[in-house]
Write a protein that holds these residues in place. Structure first.
Motif, short mmCIF file in Angstrom:
data_model
loop_
_atom_site.label_atom_id
_atom_site.label_comp_id
_atom_site.label_asym_id
_atom_site.label_seq_id
_atom_site.Cartn_x
_atom_site.Cartn_y
_atom_site.Cartn_z
N VAL A 85 18.25 -12.80 83.84
CA VAL A 85 18.57 -11.92 82.72
C VAL A 85 17.66 -10.69 82.72
O VAL A 85 18.11 -9.56 82.47
N VAL A 86 16.39 -10.90 83.03
CA VAL A 86 15.48 -9.76 83.11
C VAL A 86 15.91 -8.82 84.23
O VAL A 86 15.96 -7.59 84.06
N GLU A 87 16.24 -9.37 85.38
CA GLU A 87 16.68 -8.55 86.51
C GLU A 87 17.95 -7.78 86.17
O GLU A 87 18.07 -6.59 86.48
N GLU A 88 18.91 -8.46 85.52
CA GLU A 88 20.16 -7.79 85.15
C GLU A 88 19.91 -6.67 84.15
O GLU A 88 20.53 -5.60 84.22
N SER A 89 19.01 -6.89 83.22
CA SER A 89 18.69 -5.87 82.22
C SER A 89 18.10 -4.62 82.87
O SER A 89 18.49 -3.49 82.56
N ILE A 90 17.17 -4.84 83.79
CA ILE A 90 16.53 -3.71 84.48
C ILE A 90 17.54 -2.99 85.37
O ILE A 90 17.59 -1.75 85.41
N ASP A 91 18.37 -3.76 86.07
CA ASP A 91 19.38 -3.15 86.92
C ASP A 91 20.36 -2.32 86.11
O ASP A 91 20.78 -1.23 86.53
N HIS A 92 20.73 -2.81 84.94
CA HIS A 92 21.74 -2.14 84.12
C HIS A 92 21.20 -0.84 83.52
O HIS A 92 21.88 0.20 83.54
N PHE A 93 19.98 -0.89 82.98
CA PHE A 93 19.45 0.27 82.26
C PHE A 93 18.48 1.12 83.10
O PHE A 93 18.11 2.20 82.67
N GLY A 94 18.10 0.62 84.26
CA GLY A 94 17.14 1.36 85.07
C GLY A 94 15.71 1.01 84.74
O GLY A 94 14.89 0.77 85.61
N GLU A 95 15.40 0.97 83.44
CA GLU A 95 14.09 0.50 83.00
C GLU A 95 14.20 -0.06 81.59
O GLU A 95 15.07 0.32 80.81
N VAL A 96 13.33 -1.00 81.31
CA VAL A 96 13.22 -1.60 79.97
C VAL A 96 11.77 -1.38 79.55
O VAL A 96 10.85 -1.91 80.18
N ASP A 97 11.56 -0.59 78.50
CA ASP A 97 10.19 -0.23 78.13
C ASP A 97 9.69 -0.88 76.85
O ASP A 97 8.55 -0.65 76.44
N ILE A 98 10.53 -1.69 76.21
CA ILE A 98 10.10 -2.45 75.02
C ILE A 98 10.58 -3.89 75.20
O ILE A 98 11.78 -4.13 75.37
N VAL A 99 9.65 -4.83 75.16
CA VAL A 99 9.99 -6.25 75.26
C VAL A 99 9.44 -6.94 74.02
O VAL A 99 8.24 -6.84 73.72
N ILE A 100 10.31 -7.63 73.29
CA ILE A 100 9.89 -8.31 72.06
C ILE A 100 10.23 -9.80 72.16
O ILE A 100 11.40 -10.18 72.22
N ASN A 101 9.20 -10.62 72.18
CA ASN A 101 9.37 -12.08 72.15
C ASN A 101 9.51 -12.52 70.70
O ASN A 101 8.52 -12.65 69.97
N SER A 151 5.05 -9.68 70.34
CA SER A 151 5.47 -11.06 70.04
C SER A 151 5.42 -11.30 68.54
O SER A 151 4.49 -10.85 67.85
N ASN A 152 6.41 -12.01 68.06
CA ASN A 152 6.48 -12.41 66.65
C ASN A 152 5.67 -13.69 66.51
O ASN A 152 6.20 -14.80 66.58
N SER A 153 4.35 -13.53 66.32
CA SER A 153 3.45 -14.67 66.28
C SER A 153 2.18 -14.30 65.53
O SER A 153 1.87 -13.12 65.39
N PRO A 154 1.42 -15.28 65.06
CA PRO A 154 0.32 -15.02 64.13
C PRO A 154 -0.98 -14.64 64.82
O PRO A 154 -1.16 -14.86 66.02
N PRO A 155 -1.92 -14.09 64.05
CA PRO A 155 -3.26 -13.86 64.57
C PRO A 155 -3.90 -15.17 65.02
O PRO A 155 -3.59 -16.23 64.50
N VAL A 156 -4.82 -15.07 65.96
CA VAL A 156 -5.47 -16.28 66.47
C VAL A 156 -6.72 -16.55 65.64
O VAL A 156 -7.84 -16.57 66.13
N THR A 157 -6.52 -16.70 64.36
CA THR A 157 -7.54 -17.15 63.41
C THR A 157 -6.83 -18.13 62.50
O THR A 157 -5.91 -17.75 61.79
N THR A 158 -7.21 -19.37 62.54
CA THR A 158 -6.35 -20.37 61.91
C THR A 158 -7.13 -21.48 61.24
O THR A 158 -8.28 -21.77 61.58
N ASP A 159 -6.51 -22.08 60.24
CA ASP A 159 -7.06 -23.32 59.71
C ASP A 159 -6.50 -24.46 60.55
O ASP A 159 -5.94 -24.23 61.62
N ARG A 160 -6.62 -25.67 60.09
CA ARG A 160 -6.19 -26.80 60.92
C ARG A 160 -4.74 -27.18 60.72
O ARG A 160 -4.28 -28.17 61.26
N SER A 161 -4.03 -26.43 59.91
CA SER A 161 -2.57 -26.52 59.82
C SER A 161 -2.03 -27.91 59.56
O SER A 161 -1.16 -28.39 60.28
N PRO A 162 -2.52 -28.61 58.55
CA PRO A 162 -1.95 -29.94 58.28
C PRO A 162 -0.47 -29.84 57.99
O PRO A 162 -0.02 -28.97 57.25
N GLY A 163 0.29 -30.71 58.60
CA GLY A 163 1.73 -30.73 58.41
C GLY A 163 2.48 -29.75 59.28
O GLY A 163 3.71 -29.71 59.25
#
Length: 283
Positions: A85-101, A151-163
């Motif tokens: 899919v990554v290869e097809e995306s690059i081939d189709h558009f020439g370049e992909v300059d924004i990647v969002i996980n 990436s849609n993900s939190p800062p790497v400062t965390t409590d122990r996340s019970p549950g």
């Protein structure tokens, strides 16, 4: 104060998980800024499912905004498919300059209640999937003058996340990979950052897992508006950061957030800031 709208004309964004929720909102917001979109996910028009939203539907709505879109089925657990899919995306558009996980599996439960197969799903989709996408794009992004990996993900400062420990670990893994790439790609003009909401966002997962009530929730637009503020910056200078949506919007001059709330009044202090205790909302 009006928010900064980045001019993304000529850019192409590859976004994981665009069928609904935050991913779809990101796709449409970036399209409004002139960006072409690669719409990816597991739900397609051909699926017989009760789930609302497909990758093709998002792609059609993107095209209605006057830009180009490519809809590609993607299972993040399938390494070969990710690379194709990554290869097809690059081939189709020439370049992909924004990647969002953006795509993630979610399972909020105590360690004792999460069987091995569900833990593996969290790891495979969230941590391993982020790695596979980043791995497939890293060399391509580094060759461009300017590019983003977010990436849609939190800062790497965390409590122990019970549950929530298994899910928390998998989301923090996304952040570790993204922030490590900021160092690995330093000097290449690639801005690697994470973004995360300070309140629960109204998505199918939020409702399914009962993360608070509608009084606590905000619309996905707050996340897409925040991401646009990142993309309005210089990626060579804006890298290695973990941003909260409110933090970005306050820096842009926003002082009133009621337009994003599902109900009147301010959301309760973080029901979806699921494992971080470092951020204190300004009065």
């Amino acid at each position: 104060m009006a928010l900064t709208t980045p001019d993304l004309s000529g850019s192409t964004a590859f976004i994981t998980g665009t069928t609904r929720g935050i991913g779809k909102r990101l796709a449409l917001a970036l399209a409004d800024c002139g960006c072409n979109i690669v719409s990816t996910g597991k739900t397609t028009d051909d699926d017989d499912t009760d789930l609302a939203g497909t990758i093709e539907q998002t792609a059609r709505e993107v095209r209605e905004r006057g830009v180009e879109s490519l809809a590609l089925e993607l299972n993040l657990r399938d390494e070969d498919r990710v690379e194709a899919v990554v290869e097809e995306s690059i081939d189709h558009f020439g370049e992909v300059d924004i990647v969002i996980n953006n795509a993630s599996a979610i399972q909020l439960a105590n360690v004792a209640d999460v069987p091995a197969n569900r833990f593996d799903l969290l790891t495979d989709v969230n941590v391993r999937g982020t790695h596979l996408v980043a791995h497939a794009f890293a060399d391509h992004l580094a060759e461009l003058d300017e590019a983003w990996l977010l990436s849609n993900s939190p800062p790497v400062t965390t409590d122990r996340s019970p549950g929530k420990a298994p899910y928390a670990w998998s989301k923090l893994g996304m952040s570790f990979i993204t922030l490590s790439l900021a160092e690995e790609l330093a000097g290449t003009g690639v801005g690697c950052n994470t973004f995360w909401p300070v309140t629960a966002i109204d998505t199918r997962a939020t409702r399914y897992f009962g993360l608070g009530t509608e009084d606590d929730w905000r619309s996905p637009e707050i996340v897409s508006d925040a991401v646009c503020q990142i993309l309005a910056r210089d990626p060579s200078e804006c890298t290695g950061n973990s941003f909260y949506d409110e933090e970005l919007l306050r820096e842009a001059g926003v002082t009133e957030f009621s337009a994003y709330n599902l109900t009147e009044g301010d959301p309760a202090p973080m029901s979806a800031r699921m494992f971080d205790s470092s951020f204190q909302r300004e009065p």
